[in-house]
Design an enzyme around this catalytic site. Structure first.
Site, PDB file in Angstrom:
ATOM      1  N   ASP A 106       0.805  -1.212   0.000  1.00 23.26           N
ATOM      2  CA  ASP A 106       0.000   0.000   0.000  1.00 23.26           C
ATOM      3  C   ASP A 106       0.841   1.266   0.000  1.00 23.26           C
ATOM      4  OD1 ASP A 106       0.687  -0.984   2.592  1.00 23.26           O
ATOM      5  OD2 ASP A 106      -0.645   0.485   3.517  1.00 23.26           O
ATOM      6  N   GLU A 172      -0.666  -2.136   5.162  1.00 20.95           N
ATOM      7  CA  GLU A 172       0.259  -2.096   6.300  1.00 20.95           C
ATOM      8  C   GLU A 172       0.138  -0.776   7.035  1.00 20.95           C
ATOM      9  OE1 GLU A 172       3.348  -1.206   8.839  1.00 20.95           O
ATOM     10  OE2 GLU A 172       3.249  -0.156   6.912  1.00 20.95           O
ATOM     11  N   ARG A 217      18.390  -5.337  14.234  1.00 20.04           N
ATOM     12  CA  ARG A 217      18.448  -5.241  15.686  1.00 20.04           C
ATOM     13  C   ARG A 217      17.792  -6.478  16.277  1.00 20.04           C
ATOM     14  NH1 ARG A 217      18.594  -1.183  19.750  1.00 20.04           N
ATOM     15  NH2 ARG A 217      17.463  -1.799  21.630  1.00 20.04           N
TER      16      ARG A 217
END
Length: 444
Positions: A106, A172, A217
């Protein structure tokens, strides 16, 4: 053309040649070969998607392009999942583990000002207003990269151990009001029901990283994200006699100002960072009419569930009490819908796959990312199975990532070398995982 487009023309040329930037001896030769062969296609897909972006739950053209590509590869895509989502399963020629690879499709309600020759001119309707539409967050890159990864893996099918689920996800950035969508809805509609992966991988192009670098991370990586909606209700009156009504504009301004103390004075930010931001104010229509009400919407970002709940309570309390001090009332929906939980990378999976990213990025080009106050609904997948979400540098050489237009900016600019690096990284992760790289040898 904008200054970005002028400065960065060379990056287009380089990406168009699909040269494997930072290719390292440690990466698999089939990864470099696939990147070289498919790079031009990935760039072309990305530019097409960039020119024709679609908002969440409206990605019909994008989904059709993806589904047609998967069918052309000999796969059997499922469409219409969570409105416009597309999935497909690739079964390798040898037994092995199962993984899922996810890309979001999107765009955002942003009017593009990048000056690119393939800049979006699309418009749509968002919250009742006509808006420009732009891939200001780079989801066009994510979709294109995964299309390339799918083609590369299909070509290796006979020698591929295990199975791969390709997940092309809508919304999203969040579905339209009063609609369901995104990763949570994909899962609710069974995307992991028939195919439960052993791990899930995703990536995001990122403006705060220089092109040529990857970032990762372990553990909590991106914040929990929640929306709020506060309607301050007064009583309409003529602007010349404010005493004849109750001014919701002044009350709303006081709510916004006092709400700043929720983070600065009520949260122990030495533990974890917290953000409360107002994103839109809507109220009134004429210069000399004090309106009946003002609507405030915004976002809350946290990393700790207790702090998250405390902010919800504090913001609702501030809105109610401050409005009451002005004689106004409020409808405070804090939060106004289910938000995204913290995006956390599985520590064992991250430790295992970190060498794969290093092989692709090369010495000094894999960055340990700080906590990121942005949010990602990839978090829902990573709560179901071990997940790894990594970042691909998008800001070209010659620009400081600290000052470059950020994701969600109308000037957001992607150095297209990120497409090559992203595809190689995702392929290396996939192949290393499926072939059992980094798995500790069992004791005897």
């Amino acid at each position: 053309m904008s200054r970005n487009a002028c400065i960065l023309l060379s990056s287009f040329v380089l990406a168009g040649l699909a040269l494997p930037l930072n290719a390292q001896d440690g990466q698999r030769p089939e990864v470099a070969a696939a990147a070289s062969e498919l790079g031009a296609k990935v760039v072309a897909w990305r530019r097409d998607l960039h020119q024709y972006p679609e908002l969440g739950n409206r990605e019909t053209r994008t989904a059709a392009l993806v589904a047609d590509h998967l069918r052309a590869l000999g796969l059997e895509p499922k469409t219409g999942i969570a409105t416009t989502g597309v999935t497909a399963v690739l079964r390798g020629g040898k037994p092995g583990p199962r993984i899922a690879l996810r890309a979001d499709m999107d765009a955002l309600p942003v009017t593009e000002t990048s000056g690119l020759p393939f800049a979006s001119k699309a418009t749509s309707t968002y919250r009742g207003e006509t808006v420009g539409v732009m891939h200001a967050c780079g989801h066009d890159a994510h979709t294109s990269v995964l299309m390339g990864v799918a083609e590369a893996l299909v070509a290796m099918r006979d020698e591929l151990p295990g199975e791969v689920l390709f997940v092309f996800q809508p919304a999203e950035e969040g579905p339209p009001d009063d609609e369901k969508g995104g990763a949570k809805e994909m899962l609710a509609q069974g995307v992991f029901r028939d195919f439960k992966p052993d791990a899930v991988f995703g990536l995001h192009v990122f403006s705060t990283l220089q092109a040529g670098k990857l970032g990762v991370r372990s553990g909590p990586t991106m914040a929990a994200s929640d929306r709020f909606n506060i309607v301050v209700k007064g009583r309409q009156t003529h602007g010349s006699r404010p005493w004849g009504g109750v001014d919701p504009i002044v009350a709303a301004a006081d709510v916004i100002g006092t709400a700043q103390t929720i983070v600065s004075r009520r949260q122990d930010i030495s533990r974890q960072p917290v953000v409360v931001s107002f994103g839109a104010i809507k109220g009134g229509i004429r210069y000399n009419i004090i309106p009946d009400q003002v609507e405030l919407v915004g976002t809350i970002r946290t990393f700790d569930d207790g702090m998250r709940d405390a902010v919800f309570a504090d913001l609702a309390n501030v809105a109610e009490k401050v409005a009451a001090a002005h004689g106004a009332t409020v409808e405070a929906n804090v939060p106004d819908q289910d938000g995204n939980p913290v995006t956390a990378n599985d520590p064992p999976l991250t430790a295992r796959m970190r060498p794969s990213l290093e092989k692709v990025a090369g010495p000094g080009n894999l960055v340990d990312m700080p906590l990121n106050m942005g949010a990602e609904d990839f978090s829902f997948y990573a709560r179901e199975v071990p997940g790894l979400f990594f970042f691909v540098g998008a800001t070209p050489a010659g620009q400081d990532p600290a000052t470059a237009p950020s994701n969600h900016s109308p000037e957001f600019f992607l150095d297209e070398s990120a497409l090559d690096l992203g595809m190689r990284a995702m392929l290396q992760l996939t192949l290393d995982y499926l072939h059992g790289e980094g798995v500790p040898a069992s004791g005897g």
